[in-house]
Design an enzyme around this catalytic site. Structure first.
Site, PDB file in Angstrom:
ATOM      1  N   TYR A 154     -47.365 -10.890  14.842  1.00 27.91           N
ATOM      2  CA  TYR A 154     -47.316 -12.296  15.208  1.00 27.91           C
ATOM      3  C   TYR A 154     -48.604 -12.975  14.342  1.00 27.91           C
ATOM      4  CZ  TYR A 154     -47.568 -16.569  17.997  1.00 27.91           C
ATOM      5  OH  TYR A 154     -47.704 -18.199  18.290  1.00 27.91           O
ATOM      6  N   LYS A 158     -48.084 -15.241  10.920  1.00 31.41           N
ATOM      7  CA  LYS A 158     -48.548 -16.584  11.076  1.00 31.41           C
ATOM      8  C   LYS A 158     -49.630 -17.111   9.799  1.00 31.41           C
ATOM      9  CE  LYS A 158     -46.220 -18.642  14.518  1.00 31.41           C
ATOM     10  NZ  LYS A 158     -45.550 -19.998  14.488  1.00 31.41           N
TER      11      LYS A 158
HETATM   12  N1  LIG Z   1     -46.841 -21.414  23.668  1.00 30.33           N
HETATM   13  C1  LIG Z   1     -47.949 -20.792  23.000  1.00 30.33           C
HETATM   14  O1  LIG Z   1     -48.999 -20.659  23.969  1.00 30.33           O
HETATM   15  C2  LIG Z   1     -48.249 -20.902  21.674  1.00 30.33           C
HETATM   16  C3  LIG Z   1     -49.563 -21.091  21.288  1.00 30.33           C
HETATM   17  C4  LIG Z   1     -49.683 -20.973  19.950  1.00 30.33           C
HETATM   18  C5  LIG Z   1     -48.582 -21.310  18.967  1.00 30.33           C
HETATM   19  N2  LIG Z   1     -47.349 -21.429  19.419  1.00 30.33           N
HETATM   20  C6  LIG Z   1     -46.387 -21.674  18.349  1.00 30.33           C
HETATM   21  O2  LIG Z   1     -45.339 -22.661  18.796  1.00 30.33           O
HETATM   22  C7  LIG Z   1     -44.271 -22.754  18.590  1.00 30.33           C
HETATM   23  C8  LIG Z   1     -43.442 -22.760  19.695  1.00 30.33           C
HETATM   24  O3  LIG Z   1     -43.622 -21.951  20.989  1.00 30.33           O
HETATM   25  P1  LIG Z   1     -43.092 -22.167  22.419  1.00 30.33           P
HETATM   26  O4  LIG Z   1     -43.890 -21.330  23.062  1.00 30.33           O
HETATM   27  O5  LIG Z   1     -42.631 -23.461  22.692  1.00 30.33           O
HETATM   28  O6  LIG Z   1     -41.570 -21.224  22.371  1.00 30.33           O
HETATM   29  P2  LIG Z   1     -40.439 -21.033  23.308  1.00 30.33           P
HETATM   30  O7  LIG Z   1     -40.782 -21.643  24.367  1.00 30.33           O
HETATM   31  O8  LIG Z   1     -40.403 -19.767  22.893  1.00 30.33           O
HETATM   32  O9  LIG Z   1     -39.475 -21.890  22.539  1.00 30.33           O
HETATM   33  C9  LIG Z   1     -38.800 -21.621  21.363  1.00 30.33           C
HETATM   34  C10 LIG Z   1     -37.757 -22.733  20.882  1.00 30.33           C
HETATM   35  O10 LIG Z   1     -37.072 -22.160  19.635  1.00 30.33           O
HETATM   36  C11 LIG Z   1     -35.843 -21.968  19.983  1.00 30.33           C
HETATM   37  N3  LIG Z   1     -35.607 -20.542  19.159  1.00 30.33           N
HETATM   38  C12 LIG Z   1     -35.972 -19.495  19.297  1.00 30.33           C
HETATM   39  N4  LIG Z   1     -35.580 -18.619  18.394  1.00 30.33           N
HETATM   40  C13 LIG Z   1     -34.817 -19.167  17.757  1.00 30.33           C
HETATM   41  C14 LIG Z   1     -34.039 -18.970  16.564  1.00 30.33           C
HETATM   42  N5  LIG Z   1     -34.037 -17.639  16.017  1.00 30.33           N
HETATM   43  N6  LIG Z   1     -33.051 -19.853  15.916  1.00 30.33           N
HETATM   44  C15 LIG Z   1     -33.314 -21.142  16.641  1.00 30.33           C
HETATM   45  N7  LIG Z   1     -33.976 -21.730  17.684  1.00 30.33           N
HETATM   46  C16 LIG Z   1     -34.719 -20.431  18.126  1.00 30.33           C
HETATM   47  C17 LIG Z   1     -35.645 -21.479  21.490  1.00 30.33           C
HETATM   48  O11 LIG Z   1     -34.261 -21.872  21.805  1.00 30.33           O
HETATM   49  P3  LIG Z   1     -33.361 -20.740  22.075  1.00 30.33           P
HETATM   50  O12 LIG Z   1     -33.987 -19.478  22.706  1.00 30.33           O
HETATM   51  O13 LIG Z   1     -32.160 -21.170  22.633  1.00 30.33           O
HETATM   52  O14 LIG Z   1     -33.166 -20.348  20.534  1.00 30.33           O
HETATM   53  C18 LIG Z   1     -36.757 -22.733  21.770  1.00 30.33           C
HETATM   54  O15 LIG Z   1     -36.184 -23.956  21.718  1.00 30.33           O
HETATM   55  C19 LIG Z   1     -44.161 -21.205  18.026  1.00 30.33           C
HETATM   56  O16 LIG Z   1     -44.030 -21.260  16.658  1.00 30.33           O
HETATM   57  C20 LIG Z   1     -45.201 -20.396  18.443  1.00 30.33           C
HETATM   58  O17 LIG Z   1     -45.762 -19.473  17.670  1.00 30.33           O
HETATM   59  C21 LIG Z   1     -47.019 -21.156  20.924  1.00 30.33           C
END
Ligand SMILES: NC(=O)c1ccc[n+]([C@@H]2O[C@H](COP(=O)([O-])OP(=O)(O)OC[C@H]3O[C@@H](n4cnc5c(N)ncnc54)[C@H](OP(=O)(O)O)[C@@H]3O)[C@@H](O)[C@H]2O)c1
Length: 254
Positions: A154, A158
């Protein structure tokens, strides 16, 4: 401050929940029209309805970003139905699961989609009269090696994207297209990864929370406001940067 986003045409991948959904909502509240995608149609539909309630135009398409042709189709549909693309937000990630195929997943769900997205959207962004903008959603895990990063694909994947985005920013300056990165620290929301860890692995959750000087994890809207600023004309001379949104979680000098 007026961000200058009224009528802007914005594409956000993975906008049916969490950070992506908050980014799309914040753009809509600033007067932008949206094209959003995710794999599961029902949550995507609900997110699109929420966006339409702001009065903005919304294009939603169920698409898996790991499928290059589906991604190309989504970008083409977004450009056609919105009449162009001013801002591209790449938000989907393969996540940090410690599975044996994690490196392949990082390539398929993080690296290739960003490379393809920028390639497909480039002519539209370059044609934007507002000045096109790309925002890559990365992570603090790309910027340090200890937990929760660790020896997993991961953070490394990134970090590769951070490098690519910084290089694109320099290359695309002559086209008037800005490219920036937002690196969230741990972000919590109902149903999200940290919400699950809080319940399933409270000791680990607490060890991370205790390292955040603000004493709490971040919220999706706190990441969204940073992403929306970088995507907006208000950031007209900001490109090639990596904006960390982590409540001082990372102990480093940027
Ligand atoms: N949450 C954290 O603590 C955190 C921290 C640092 C960085 N980030 C970054 O922020 C971003 C969002 O994180 P999040 O925690 O909000 O993620 P999340 O809750 O897993 O949501 C991901 C979104 O992307 C969609 N998705 C996942 N795989 C997909 C695919 N192959 N094609 C199209 N859509 C897809 C999901 O819907 P479906 O499953 O229906 O496709 C959902 O809408 C990511 O890049 C993550 O690395 C998150």
């Amino acid at each position: 401050m007026d961000l200058g986003l009224q009528g802007a045409r914005v594409v956000v991948t993975g906008a049916s929940r969490g950070i992506g959904r908050a980014i799309a909502r914040t753009f809509a509240e600033e007067g932008a029209d949206l094209a959003i995608c995710a794999r599961s149609p029902e949550p995507l539909k609900r997110a699109a309805e929420e966006l339409r309630a702001t009065g903005r135009r919304v294009v939603e398409q169920a698409a898996d970003v790991t499928d290059g042709e589906a991604l190309r189709g989504f970008v083409a549909e977004a450009a056609e139905r919105l009449g162009g693309i001013d801002v591209l937000v790449s938000n989907v990630s393969g996540g940090s699961a410690a599975t044996p195929d994690q490196w392949e997943r990082g390539l398929a769900a993080d690296i290739l989609p960003f490379v393809r997205l920028t390639e497909y959207a480039e002519p539209h962004l370059a044609a934007s009269e507002r000045g096109g903008a790309v925002v890559l959603i990365s992570t603090t895990s790309a910027l340090h090696a200890s937990a929760p990063s660790g020896p997993k694909a991961y953070g490394a994947v990134k970090a590769a994207l951070n490098h690519y985005a910084a290089a694109l920013a320099r290359s695309w300056a002559e086209k008037g297209v800005r490219v920036n990165t937002v690196s969230p620290g741990p972000i919590e929301f109902p149903g999200g990864g940290w919400d699950r860890r809080r319940h399933n692995d409270p000791v680990f959750y607490e060890s991370i929370r205790a390292r955040i000087p603000y004493g709490r994890l971040g919220r999706p809207e706190e990441v969204a406001r940073a992403a929306v600023y970088l995507g907006s004309p208000a950031a007209s001379f900001v490109t090639g940067t990596n904006l960390v949104v982590d409540g001082a979680f990372l102990d480093r000098v940027h």
